[in-house]
Design a protein around this motif. Structure first.
Motif, short mmCIF file in Angstrom:
data_model
loop_
_atom_site.label_atom_id
_atom_site.label_comp_id
_atom_site.label_asym_id
_atom_site.label_seq_id
_atom_site.Cartn_x
_atom_site.Cartn_y
_atom_site.Cartn_z
N SER A 274 0.83 -1.21 0.00
CA SER A 274 0.00 0.00 0.00
C SER A 274 0.86 1.26 0.00
O SER A 274 0.50 2.28 -0.62
CB SER A 274 -0.93 0.00 1.21
OG SER A 274 -0.18 -0.07 2.42
N ARG B 248 0.78 4.07 -2.90
CA ARG B 248 0.54 5.50 -2.64
C ARG B 248 1.63 6.36 -3.29
O ARG B 248 1.34 7.44 -3.82
CB ARG B 248 0.49 5.75 -1.13
CG ARG B 248 -0.81 5.33 -0.47
CD ARG B 248 -0.95 5.93 0.93
NE ARG B 248 0.13 5.52 1.81
CZ ARG B 248 0.11 4.42 2.56
NH1 ARG B 248 -0.94 3.61 2.52
NH2 ARG B 248 1.13 4.12 3.35
N ASP C 292 1.07 9.18 -6.04
CA ASP C 292 1.53 10.55 -5.80
C ASP C 292 2.39 11.05 -6.98
O ASP C 292 2.25 12.20 -7.41
CB ASP C 292 2.34 10.62 -4.51
CG ASP C 292 2.82 12.03 -4.20
OD1 ASP C 292 1.97 12.91 -4.01
OD2 ASP C 292 4.05 12.25 -4.17
#
Length: 306
Positions: A33, A37, A41
């Motif tokens: 995870s 992310r 981003d």
């Protein structure tokens, strides 16, 4: 576009190399995870997707390809800066990552690293063994600083620092009938039992290409990824193999094997290369090693014992 964090770029490169977010997370020991992310981003900052996702993993988009090249430069420049700052602090050490074919190992140890380590005792090394394709990928992807490879297909991502012609030859047991010949064609030599490297190695690619041009199918008595197994096959008088003579330099000096030149033009023109990633500014430690092994290793001296 906001500046991208080097750590995030390293994680992005891990995804590129492993082919999936989960595999990258396992490789760098963080949660999937967290990697997901970071990728999200980066895509938000770029305003473009960098991966095409599927059930089988991820593939770089055109934007991702551009980012991968930028990320490699950023990571390499950071490592270069760290080494330069260390030298200013009086820390004269470094780590050089080498990827090479099995046939280079004995020469690298005896004639390359043995003398280099005496001159630069604080430089450390890692050595990864791979076939031709694996060495090219390791250098191109930034997983290795230096590659030693036999007769590679060079692309724009690779730069050859040193090249030496090292023809492919027939390696025979002592007293073999072929040793009465000054040279022989590959087609003639295939009448004898032989051992070959598995596909993916430069030697196998060369032999396969010349055999195909002659309309011949390869039918080796033994296939292996190990050049040491090829040496043992010949020393046991089980048959012949095909290698550049530098790969059996020690055995030749001891009279444990014989060598016969091959006449096929493609095999005569084969060469050994020291490669680095194209457009990379090399750290001092890498430059020192490359210059030294180009001078000292038998593979990079133009010397043919037949």
């Amino acid at each position: 576009m906001d500046a991208l964090d080097t750590r995030a770029l390293r994680h992005f490169l891990a995804v590129v190399r492993t082919g999936s977010i989960r595999a990258a997370a396992d490789h760098i020991s963080i949660a999937p995870s967290a990697v997901s992310r970071q990728i999200a981003d980066i895509e938000h900052r770029l305003g473009l997707p960098i991966f095409e996702r599927s059930a089988r993993g991820v593939v770089l988009t055109e934007a991702g390809e551009l980012l991968a090249e930028h990320a490699k430069r950023m990571v390499e420049d950071e490592e270069l800066l760290r080494e330069q700052l260390g030298r200013l602090k009086g820390i004269k050490q470094g780590l050089v990552r080498i990827s090479c074919g099995d046939g280079f190992v004995a020469d690298l140890m005896a004639n390359g690293l043995r003398t280099f380590a005496k001159i630069y005792p604080n430089i450390r090394f890692t050595i990864q063994l791979a076939g031709t394709a694996g060495v090219l990928a390791a250098v191109s992807d930034g997983d290795a600083d230096v590659g030693l490879v036999y007769n590679p297909v060079i692309d724009t991502g690779i730069r050859s620092i040193a090249i030496a012609r090292q023809p492919l030859a027939v390696i025979t047991p002592p007293g073999h009938p072929l040793l009465t010949r000054p040279s022989i064609s590959l087609a003639e030599s295939l009448a004898y039992p032989c051992a070959l490297l598995i596909p993916g190695h430069g030697v196998r690619q060369l032999v396969g290409r010349v055999a195909a041009d002659c309309g011949l199918a390869l039918s080796p008595a033994l296939e292996t990824p190990s050049i040491d197994v090829l040496r043992q096959f010949v020393r046991a008088s089980l048959g012949i193999t095909y290698l550049p003579p530098f790969a059996v330099d020690t055995e030749l000096a001891r009279g444990e094997v014989g060598v016969v030149g091959l006449t096929d033009p493609l095999l005569v023109e084969a060469s050994a290369h020291i490669i680095v990633r194209a457009r990379r500014r090399l750290p001092v430690s890498v430059e020192q090693l490359v210059g030294h092994i180009a001078r000292e290793m038998v593979a990079f001296r133009v010397k043919h014992p037949y």
